[in-house]
Design a protein around this motif. Structure first.
Motif, PDB file in Angstrom:
ATOM      1  N   ARG A 180       0.833  -1.201   0.000  1.00 44.79           N
ATOM      2  CA  ARG A 180       0.000   0.000   0.000  1.00 44.79           C
ATOM      3  C   ARG A 180       0.870   1.255   0.000  1.00 44.79           C
ATOM      4  NH1 ARG A 180      -2.182   0.972   5.414  1.00 44.79           N
ATOM      5  NH2 ARG A 180      -0.067   1.751   5.545  1.00 44.79           N
ATOM      6  N   ASP A 181       1.890   1.265   0.866  1.00 48.51           N
ATOM      7  CA  ASP A 181       2.783   2.423   0.946  1.00 48.51           C
ATOM      8  C   ASP A 181       3.496   2.672  -0.381  1.00 48.51           C
ATOM      9  OD1 ASP A 181       1.985   2.671   3.565  1.00 48.51           O
ATOM     10  OD2 ASP A 181       3.816   1.767   4.404  1.00 48.51           O
ATOM     11  N   GLU A 182       3.905   1.580  -1.044  1.00 48.18           N
ATOM     12  CA  GLU A 182       4.566   1.737  -2.346  1.00 48.18           C
ATOM     13  C   GLU A 182       3.623   2.354  -3.375  1.00 48.18           C
ATOM     14  OE1 GLU A 182       6.486  -1.765  -3.852  1.00 48.18           O
ATOM     15  OE2 GLU A 182       7.340  -2.215  -1.890  1.00 48.18           O
ATOM     16  N   ILE A 183       2.380   1.906  -3.358  1.00 44.88           N
ATOM     17  CA  ILE A 183       1.411   2.441  -4.317  1.00 44.88           C
ATOM     18  C   ILE A 183       1.167   3.922  -4.031  1.00 44.88           C
ATOM     19  CG2 ILE A 183      -1.012   2.348  -5.026  1.00 44.88           C
ATOM     20  CD1 ILE A 183      -0.831  -0.716  -4.601  1.00 44.88           C
ATOM     21  N   GLU A 184       0.969   4.257  -2.749  1.00 39.71           N
ATOM     22  CA  GLU A 184       0.725   5.656  -2.382  1.00 39.71           C
ATOM     23  C   GLU A 184       1.915   6.547  -2.709  1.00 39.71           C
ATOM     24  OE1 GLU A 184      -0.332   5.432   1.747  1.00 39.71           O
ATOM     25  OE2 GLU A 184      -2.412   4.935   1.317  1.00 39.71           O
TER      26      GLU A 184
END
Length: 130
Positions: free
Chosen positions: A31-35
């Motif tokens: 999720r953090d990578e996508i954000e």
């Protein structure tokens, strides 16, 4: 490898109707990578960490029965173990840590002199005296 590529890799190996359980930490990282808009290509990504042993593979590797491995899983001997679909996956790092704990335990027993075989009668006497 991008998050999308990792998800494709996971999905391609599963039959229709399968369910997947992942460690929540991996979902947070993805999720953090996508954000953050990160699209990385590194060899030691999360999928590498997902790789590990199945119950059957670990049983063969350790020379134990699959039911023994499942007992160890129930006792929490492999804290990083997770289910991928219906099958347990045990990370290699957890197996190495388990083997190290086993090795240390045997050394302690030898120092205490408990490595000698004990008959069932002797064991019962010791058990009752406690």
């Amino acid at each position: 490898m991008s998050v999308l590529a990792r998800l494709r890799l996971l999905c391609d190996g599963l039959p229709d109707g399968s369910s997947v359980s992942l460690p929540v930490e991996i979902l947070h990282e993805w999720r953090d990578e996508i954000e953050a808009g990160v699209d990385r290509d590194e060899p030691k990504n999360q999928l590498t960490r997902l790789a590990g042993y199945s119950v059957r593979e670990l049983a063969e590797y350790l020379g134990r029965s699959p039911s023994t491995i499942r007992d160890w899983l129930r006792r929490g001997e492999f804290p990083g173990a997770y289910k991928l679909g219906r099958e347990w996956r045990i990370p290699k790092a957890d197996v190495e840590a388990f083997l190290e704990r086993q090795k240390k335990g045997r050394k302690r027993e030898r120092r205490r002199g408990k490595s000698q075989p004990v008959t069932i009668g002797e064991w019962r006497k010791q058990k009752r005296s406690r």
